[in-house]
Design a protein around this motif. Structure first.
Motif, PDB file in Angstrom:
ATOM      1  N   ASP A   1      92.406  25.097  82.842  1.00 21.96           N
ATOM      2  CA  ASP A   1      92.380  25.004  81.281  1.00 21.96           C
ATOM      3  C   ASP A   1      91.515  23.967  80.673  1.00 21.96           C
ATOM      4  O   ASP A   1      91.875  23.402  79.712  1.00 21.96           O
ATOM      5  N   HIS A   2      90.434  23.545  81.362  1.00 16.48           N
ATOM      6  CA  HIS A   2      89.793  22.403  81.010  1.00 16.48           C
ATOM      7  C   HIS A   2      88.414  22.484  81.692  1.00 16.48           C
ATOM      8  O   HIS A   2      88.324  23.468  82.659  1.00 16.48           O
TER       9      HIS A   2
ATOM     10  N   LYS B   1      80.505  13.323  86.495  1.00 17.83           N
ATOM     11  CA  LYS B   1      81.840  13.042  86.934  1.00 17.83           C
ATOM     12  C   LYS B   1      82.445  11.865  86.230  1.00 17.83           C
ATOM     13  O   LYS B   1      83.802  11.669  85.813  1.00 17.83           O
ATOM     14  N   ASP B   2      81.725  11.296  85.504  1.00 20.62           N
ATOM     15  CA  ASP B   2      82.266   9.935  84.446  1.00 20.62           C
ATOM     16  C   ASP B   2      82.510  10.426  83.240  1.00 20.62           C
ATOM     17  O   ASP B   2      82.753   9.488  82.294  1.00 20.62           O
ATOM     18  N   GLN B   3      82.457  11.526  82.688  1.00 21.34           N
ATOM     19  CA  GLN B   3      82.232  11.789  81.409  1.00 21.34           C
ATOM     20  C   GLN B   3      83.538  12.537  80.910  1.00 21.34           C
ATOM     21  O   GLN B   3      83.532  12.948  79.636  1.00 21.34           O
ATOM     22  N   GLY B   4      84.365  12.722  81.517  1.00 25.69           N
ATOM     23  CA  GLY B   4      85.785  13.100  81.323  1.00 25.69           C
ATOM     24  C   GLY B   4      85.653  14.752  81.072  1.00 25.69           C
ATOM     25  O   GLY B   4      85.096  15.657  81.489  1.00 25.69           O
ATOM     26  N   TYR B   5      86.926  15.164  80.381  1.00 23.19           N
ATOM     27  CA  TYR B   5      87.107  16.722  80.218  1.00 23.19           C
ATOM     28  C   TYR B   5      87.536  17.044  78.635  1.00 23.19           C
ATOM     29  O   TYR B   5      87.766  16.248  77.949  1.00 23.19           O
ATOM     30  N   LYS B   6      87.314  18.499  78.517  1.00 20.37           N
ATOM     31  CA  LYS B   6      87.572  19.129  77.380  1.00 20.37           C
ATOM     32  C   LYS B   6      88.841  19.949  77.824  1.00 20.37           C
ATOM     33  O   LYS B   6      88.694  20.718  78.744  1.00 20.37           O
ATOM     34  N   VAL B   7      90.115  19.573  77.165  1.00 17.63           N
ATOM     35  CA  VAL B   7      91.245  20.213  77.706  1.00 17.63           C
ATOM     36  C   VAL B   7      91.589  21.233  76.670  1.00 17.63           C
ATOM     37  O   VAL B   7      91.533  20.940  75.513  1.00 17.63           O
ATOM     38  N   GLY B   8      92.332  22.321  77.160  1.00 22.17           N
ATOM     39  CA  GLY B   8      92.516  23.461  76.137  1.00 22.17           C
ATOM     40  C   GLY B   8      93.631  24.082  76.782  1.00 22.17           C
ATOM     41  O   GLY B   8      94.657  23.285  77.594  1.00 22.17           O
ATOM     42  N   SER B   9      93.932  25.342  76.594  1.00 21.61           N
ATOM     43  CA  SER B   9      94.927  26.092  77.334  1.00 21.61           C
ATOM     44  C   SER B   9      94.662  27.502  77.793  1.00 21.61           C
ATOM     45  O   SER B   9      93.580  27.885  77.407  1.00 21.61           O
TER      46      SER B   9
ATOM     47  N   VAL C   1      88.688  36.713  90.056  1.00 16.65           N
ATOM     48  CA  VAL C   1      88.548  36.628  88.877  1.00 16.65           C
ATOM     49  C   VAL C   1      88.485  35.044  88.306  1.00 16.65           C
ATOM     50  O   VAL C   1      89.612  34.223  88.938  1.00 16.65           O
ATOM     51  N   THR C   2      87.830  34.380  87.388  1.00 19.92           N
ATOM     52  CA  THR C   2      87.916  32.955  87.128  1.00 19.92           C
ATOM     53  C   THR C   2      88.293  33.056  85.533  1.00 19.92           C
ATOM     54  O   THR C   2      87.611  33.554  84.510  1.00 19.92           O
ATOM     55  N   ILE C   3      89.288  32.190  85.170  1.00 19.07           N
ATOM     56  CA  ILE C   3      89.966  32.282  83.763  1.00 19.07           C
ATOM     57  C   ILE C   3      89.651  30.679  83.364  1.00 19.07           C
ATOM     58  O   ILE C   3      89.995  29.811  83.877  1.00 19.07           O
ATOM     59  N   LEU C   4      88.920  30.712  82.027  1.00 20.67           N
ATOM     60  CA  LEU C   4      88.321  29.471  81.725  1.00 20.67           C
ATOM     61  C   LEU C   4      89.331  28.872  80.498  1.00 20.67           C
ATOM     62  O   LEU C   4      90.142  29.691  79.936  1.00 20.67           O
ATOM     63  N   ARG C   5      89.083  27.686  80.172  1.00 20.94           N
ATOM     64  CA  ARG C   5      89.721  27.026  78.858  1.00 20.94           C
ATOM     65  C   ARG C   5      89.861  27.855  77.513  1.00 20.94           C
ATOM     66  O   ARG C   5      88.898  28.502  77.538  1.00 20.94           O
TER      67      ARG C   5
ATOM     68  N   ALA D   1      88.172  43.170  88.692  1.00 23.73           N
ATOM     69  CA  ALA D   1      87.857  42.100  89.866  1.00 23.73           C
ATOM     70  C   ALA D   1      86.509  41.473  89.321  1.00 23.73           C
ATOM     71  O   ALA D   1      85.748  42.155  88.873  1.00 23.73           O
ATOM     72  N   GLY D   2      86.509  40.249  89.688  1.00 25.77           N
ATOM     73  CA  GLY D   2      84.969  39.516  89.592  1.00 25.77           C
ATOM     74  C   GLY D   2      84.653  39.040  87.916  1.00 25.77           C
ATOM     75  O   GLY D   2      83.621  38.421  87.686  1.00 25.77           O
ATOM     76  N   CYS D   3      85.527  39.296  87.146  1.00 23.17           N
ATOM     77  CA  CYS D   3      85.438  38.736  85.804  1.00 23.17           C
ATOM     78  C   CYS D   3      85.423  37.444  85.715  1.00 23.17           C
ATOM     79  O   CYS D   3      86.148  36.704  86.554  1.00 23.17           O
ATOM     80  N   VAL D   4      84.774  36.696  84.496  1.00 28.25           N
ATOM     81  CA  VAL D   4      84.770  35.401  84.164  1.00 28.25           C
ATOM     82  C   VAL D   4      85.415  35.697  82.820  1.00 28.25           C
ATOM     83  O   VAL D   4      84.496  36.126  81.950  1.00 28.25           O
ATOM     84  N   LEU D   5      86.601  35.003  82.495  1.00 27.53           N
ATOM     85  CA  LEU D   5      87.202  35.031  80.984  1.00 27.53           C
ATOM     86  C   LEU D   5      87.075  33.895  80.210  1.00 27.53           C
ATOM     87  O   LEU D   5      87.451  32.518  80.859  1.00 27.53           O
ATOM     88  N   LYS D   6      86.705  33.964  79.055  1.00 23.62           N
ATOM     89  CA  LYS D   6      86.806  32.807  78.225  1.00 23.62           C
ATOM     90  C   LYS D   6      86.993  33.493  76.686  1.00 23.62           C
ATOM     91  O   LYS D   6      86.016  34.173  76.332  1.00 23.62           O
ATOM     92  N   GLY D   7      88.130  33.057  75.987  1.00 19.88           N
ATOM     93  CA  GLY D   7      88.299  33.767  74.750  1.00 19.88           C
ATOM     94  C   GLY D   7      89.542  34.437  74.554  1.00 19.88           C
ATOM     95  O   GLY D   7      90.372  34.408  75.379  1.00 19.88           O
ATOM     96  N   ILE D   8      89.667  35.228  73.614  1.00 21.07           N
ATOM     97  CA  ILE D   8      91.023  35.918  73.195  1.00 21.07           C
ATOM     98  C   ILE D   8      90.848  37.430  73.394  1.00 21.07           C
ATOM     99  O   ILE D   8      89.834  37.870  72.983  1.00 21.07           O
ATOM    100  N   TYR D   9      91.631  38.237  74.315  1.00 22.24           N
ATOM    101  CA  TYR D   9      91.662  39.468  74.537  1.00 22.24           C
ATOM    102  C   TYR D   9      92.931  39.924  74.163  1.00 22.24           C
ATOM    103  O   TYR D   9      94.134  39.502  74.417  1.00 22.24           O
TER     104      TYR D   9
END
Length: 184
Positions: free
Chosen positions: A106-107, A118-126, A139-143, A155-163
């Motif tokens: 989620d980040h 590594k020192d720049q922090g994170y963008k946090v979402g949900s 499958v990889t599900i992103l922020r 199988a094998g999808c990378v997801l970011k967004g609204i489905y």
């Protein structure tokens, strides 16, 4: 009192492998939470993990809440080698099946041209996964991803967004794009 001890023993005999928490793992149902060998549950920085109902996972699963909130609906299944890393919010709806080697984040790391990443922090979402969703292997599900109820992720999808609800999500190998950063 004795019944509570027996009930707690039944739960913990299934998940004694690796649990690091400050009382932030909650089982909110008398249903069974089954964790196979080499499962890791970690809560840090006031993170929490909640099991609303029946939950089952196989071997080498890692669930980590680093200041965030992870909620599993009733009758969720995670297969071998899957991981969830949360700093904000990850909610997984009831009757969801998650295949082998699925990664949920989620980040993202913040990235700019100056300084160490590594020192720049994170963008946090949900990440919100609806009810009755089937997520295939690798499958990889992103922020900031929402997967609607009754959806299937190939199988094998990378997801970011609204489905939307009832989506069948697949990936085509020929649509991958690479960007090379030449300036540092």
């Amino acid at each position: 009192m004795f019944k509570k001890i027996i009930k707690a023993f039944r739960f913990f005999k299934l998940c004694f492998y690796i649990i690091k928490s400050n009382n932030k793992i909650k089982v909110e149902s008398p249903k069974v939470v089954q964790l196979d060998r080499y499962t890791s549950l970690t809560c840090s920085y006031n993170g929490s993990i909640k099991f609303i109902g029946k939950f089952n996972c196989r071997r080498f699963v890692s669930i980590s809440s680093n200041g965030g909130e992870i909620v599993f609906g009733d009758d969720v299944f995670l297969n071998n080698y899957s991981s969830i890393t949360c700093r904000g919010k990850v909610h997984i709806g009831m009757n969801t099946l998650i295949g082998e080697s699925v990664k949920i984040y989620d980040h993202d790391h913040v990235f700019s041209k100056q300084g160490l990443i590594k020192d720049q922090g994170y963008k946090v979402g949900s990440v919100v996964i609806g009810k009755n969703v089937w997520i295939g292997s690798n499958v990889t599900i992103l922020r900031d991803t929402v997967i609607g109820d009754n959806s299937v992720v190939g199988a094998g999808c990378v997801l970011k967004g609204i489905y939307k609800e009832g989506s069948i999500i697949t990936s085509k190998a020929d649509t991958t794009e690479s960007i090379i950063i030449t300036e540092h």
